[in-house]
Design an enzyme around this catalytic site. Structure first.
Site, PDB file in Angstrom:
ATOM      1  N   GLU A   1      -6.874   4.616   7.588  1.00 14.54           N
ATOM      2  CA  GLU A   1      -6.661   6.049   7.332  1.00 14.54           C
ATOM      3  C   GLU A   1      -7.884   6.659   6.653  1.00 14.54           C
ATOM      4  O   GLU A   1      -8.207   7.833   6.868  1.00 14.54           O
ATOM      5  CB  GLU A   1      -5.388   6.238   6.490  1.00 14.54           C
ATOM      6  CG  GLU A   1      -4.141   6.003   7.344  1.00 14.54           C
ATOM      7  CD  GLU A   1      -2.943   5.466   6.586  1.00 14.54           C
ATOM      8  OE1 GLU A   1      -2.890   5.595   5.349  1.00 14.54           O
ATOM      9  OE2 GLU A   1      -2.049   4.903   7.254  1.00 14.54           O
TER      10      GLU A   1
ATOM     11  N   GLY B   1       2.246   2.019  10.628  1.00 18.26           N
ATOM     12  CA  GLY B   1       3.184   3.133  10.488  1.00 18.26           C
ATOM     13  C   GLY B   1       3.868   3.534  11.777  1.00 18.26           C
ATOM     14  O   GLY B   1       4.492   4.587  11.862  1.00 18.26           O
TER      15      GLY B   1
ATOM     16  N   SER C   1       3.163  -2.431  10.238  1.00 20.53           N
ATOM     17  CA  SER C   1       4.626  -2.460  10.413  1.00 20.53           C
ATOM     18  C   SER C   1       5.229  -3.829  10.090  1.00 20.53           C
ATOM     19  O   SER C   1       6.192  -4.257  10.728  1.00 20.53           O
ATOM     20  CB  SER C   1       5.004  -2.013  11.833  1.00 20.53           C
ATOM     21  OG  SER C   1       4.567  -0.687  12.050  1.00 20.53           O
TER      22      SER C   1
ATOM     23  N   ASN D   1       0.879  -1.172   0.000  1.00 24.52           N
ATOM     24  CA  ASN D   1       0.000   0.000   0.000  1.00 24.52           C
ATOM     25  C   ASN D   1       0.909   1.214   0.000  1.00 24.52           C
ATOM     26  O   ASN D   1       1.504   1.554   1.025  1.00 24.52           O
ATOM     27  CB  ASN D   1      -0.893  -0.016   1.252  1.00 24.52           C
ATOM     28  CG  ASN D   1      -1.675   1.275   1.406  1.00 24.52           C
ATOM     29  OD1 ASN D   1      -1.816   2.044   0.449  1.00 24.52           O
ATOM     30  ND2 ASN D   1      -2.192   1.529   2.600  1.00 24.52           N
TER      31      ASN D   1
ATOM     32  N   GLU E   1      -5.705  -5.199  10.286  1.00 27.36           N
ATOM     33  CA  GLU E   1      -4.687  -4.184  10.570  1.00 27.36           C
ATOM     34  C   GLU E   1      -5.004  -3.477  11.889  1.00 27.36           C
ATOM     35  O   GLU E   1      -5.822  -2.547  11.908  1.00 27.36           O
ATOM     36  CB  GLU E   1      -4.663  -3.149   9.443  1.00 27.36           C
ATOM     37  CG  GLU E   1      -4.335  -3.717   8.087  1.00 27.36           C
ATOM     38  CD  GLU E   1      -3.669  -2.680   7.202  1.00 27.36           C
ATOM     39  OE1 GLU E   1      -2.554  -2.933   6.765  1.00 27.36           O
ATOM     40  OE2 GLU E   1      -4.250  -1.610   6.975  1.00 27.36           O
TER      41      GLU E   1
ATOM     42  N   LYS F   1       0.173   4.278  -0.302  1.00 27.61           N
ATOM     43  CA  LYS F   1      -0.447   5.489   0.278  1.00 27.61           C
ATOM     44  C   LYS F   1      -0.207   6.680  -0.663  1.00 27.61           C
ATOM     45  O   LYS F   1      -0.173   6.497  -1.863  1.00 27.61           O
ATOM     46  CB  LYS F   1       0.079   5.747   1.689  1.00 27.61           C
ATOM     47  CG  LYS F   1       0.055   4.491   2.562  1.00 27.61           C
ATOM     48  CD  LYS F   1       0.229   4.789   4.003  1.00 27.61           C
ATOM     49  CE  LYS F   1       0.372   3.476   4.770  1.00 27.61           C
ATOM     50  NZ  LYS F   1       0.084   3.577   6.165  1.00 27.61           N
TER      51      LYS F   1
ATOM     52  N   HIS G   1      -9.516   1.182   4.491  1.00 28.69           N
ATOM     53  CA  HIS G   1      -8.254   1.325   5.226  1.00 28.69           C
ATOM     54  C   HIS G   1      -8.485   2.240   6.433  1.00 28.69           C
ATOM     55  O   HIS G   1      -9.284   3.184   6.361  1.00 28.69           O
ATOM     56  CB  HIS G   1      -7.170   1.904   4.309  1.00 28.69           C
ATOM     57  CG  HIS G   1      -5.812   1.845   4.907  1.00 28.69           C
ATOM     58  ND1 HIS G   1      -5.360   2.798   5.797  1.00 28.69           N
ATOM     59  CD2 HIS G   1      -4.822   0.929   4.791  1.00 28.69           C
ATOM     60  CE1 HIS G   1      -4.127   2.465   6.179  1.00 28.69           C
ATOM     61  NE2 HIS G   1      -3.775   1.338   5.583  1.00 28.69           N
TER      62      HIS G   1
HETATM   63  C1  PEP Z   1      -0.820   0.030   5.832  1.00 26.04           C
HETATM   64  O1  PEP Z   1      -0.765   1.163   5.397  1.00 26.04           O
HETATM   65  O2  PEP Z   1      -1.770  -0.700   5.504  1.00 26.04           O
HETATM   66  C2  PEP Z   1       0.253  -0.443   6.687  1.00 26.04           C
HETATM   67  C3  PEP Z   1       0.175  -1.629   7.222  1.00 26.04           C
HETATM   68  O3  PEP Z   1       1.306   0.414   6.897  1.00 26.04           O
HETATM   69  P1  PEP Z   1       2.716   0.059   7.603  1.00 26.04           P
HETATM   70  O4  PEP Z   1       3.196  -1.243   7.025  1.00 26.04           O
HETATM   71  O5  PEP Z   1       3.607   1.196   7.279  1.00 26.04           O
HETATM   72  O6  PEP Z   1       2.437  -0.076   9.067  1.00 26.04           O
END
Ligand code: PEP
Length: 249
Positions: free
Chosen positions: A96, A172, A213, A9, A166, A11, A94
């Site tokens: 976000e 992040g 992460s 992803n 998630e 972003k 997501h």
């Molecule tokens: C994400 O944006 O779905 C995500 C898991 O980000 P990160 O791997 O940076 O935590």
């Protein structure tokens, strides 16, 4: 039985020039992957990503999709428009989007249905906030989000949908859920799918990723867990070497 799927992803990162470079660095590194490989990229990079991945084992996804076929929705993009470009996947719900753009369980369900109707494969994100986890509400949250997201979706579509668990506090932040915690919560999501559909459907057809992460250091351990069928990767998907190491877990 369930083929693993690792999706990036990006972003709001990467120009068209960055997209070309990253994909061409990535292609040789992931060509022998034993899993489905997907990169979900900003709308402006989609056409380039489709062109640059042609003939490779990398599939392209968007980071969102609207629920309407067309109409007065300024700034939005429909599933049909994405399919026309050669896009195969779309991230839906997501955290976000839920946090900053008013995404709700109902809009997640509407977007998921619209994606499926047009032939896109949705990657439906669920996961609890830190305060929900600390209040012991993880199960309640993921069961509710999963149940609402799959409302009115028939079981023959399950093979076309991926769920991404998630935990929001792990996105992040550099904090990963322990592999056992991630596995346990994904089991709760799979049991929810078993209740909504059937145990065999949940076991054989439903792929559930972990996201938060995930990186080259923890991917092997996470992917070894029996319930974890893949990863949704943010930060580590922006570097070809890191993403390829996760893909080749
Ligand atoms: C994400 O944006 O779905 C995500 C898991 O980000 P990160 O791997 O940076 O935590």
């Amino acid at each position: 039985m369930r083929r693993p799927i690792i999706a990036g992803n990006w972003k709001m990162n990467n120009t068209i020039a960055d997209t070309k470079t990253l994909i061409n660095d990535l292609k040789p590194l992931v060509k022998d992957a034993q899993c489905d490989v997907v990169i979900c990229v900003p709308y402006t990079d989609l056409a380039t990503a489709v062109a640059e991945t042609k003939g490779s084992n990398i599939k392209v996804g968007s980071e969102n999709v609207h629920w309407a076929e067309k109409g007065a929705f300024t700034g939005e993009i429909s599933a049909k428009m994405l399919v026309e470009l050669g896009v195969e996947y779309a991230i839906v719900g997501h955290s976000e989007r839920r946090q900053y753009f008013g995404e709700t369980d109902q809009t997640v369900n509407a977007r998921t249905k619209a994606a499926l109707a047009a032939g896109l494969k949705p990657i439906v994100c669920v996961g609890e906030l830190l305060e929900e986890r600390e209040a012991g509400k993880t199960e309640e949250v993921v069961v509710r989000q999963t149940t609402e997201a799959f409302k009115d979706i028939p079981d023959d579509e399950l093979v076309n949908i991926v769920i991404a668990y998630e935990p929001v506090w792990a996105i992040g932040t550099g904090k990963t859920a322990t592999s056992q915690d991630a596995n346990d919560t994904i089991k709760i999501i799979r049991d929810t799918m078993a209740n909504l559909y059937c145990p065999k459907c949940a076991e054989n057809k439903v792929r559930i990723q972990y996201g938060g992460s995930m990186n080259p250091k923890n991917a092997t351990e996470l992917m070894a867990m029996p319930q974890i069928d893949g990863g949704l990767i943010g930060g580590a998907s922006l570097k070809a070497e890191d993403f390829s190491k996760v893909v080749n877990f």
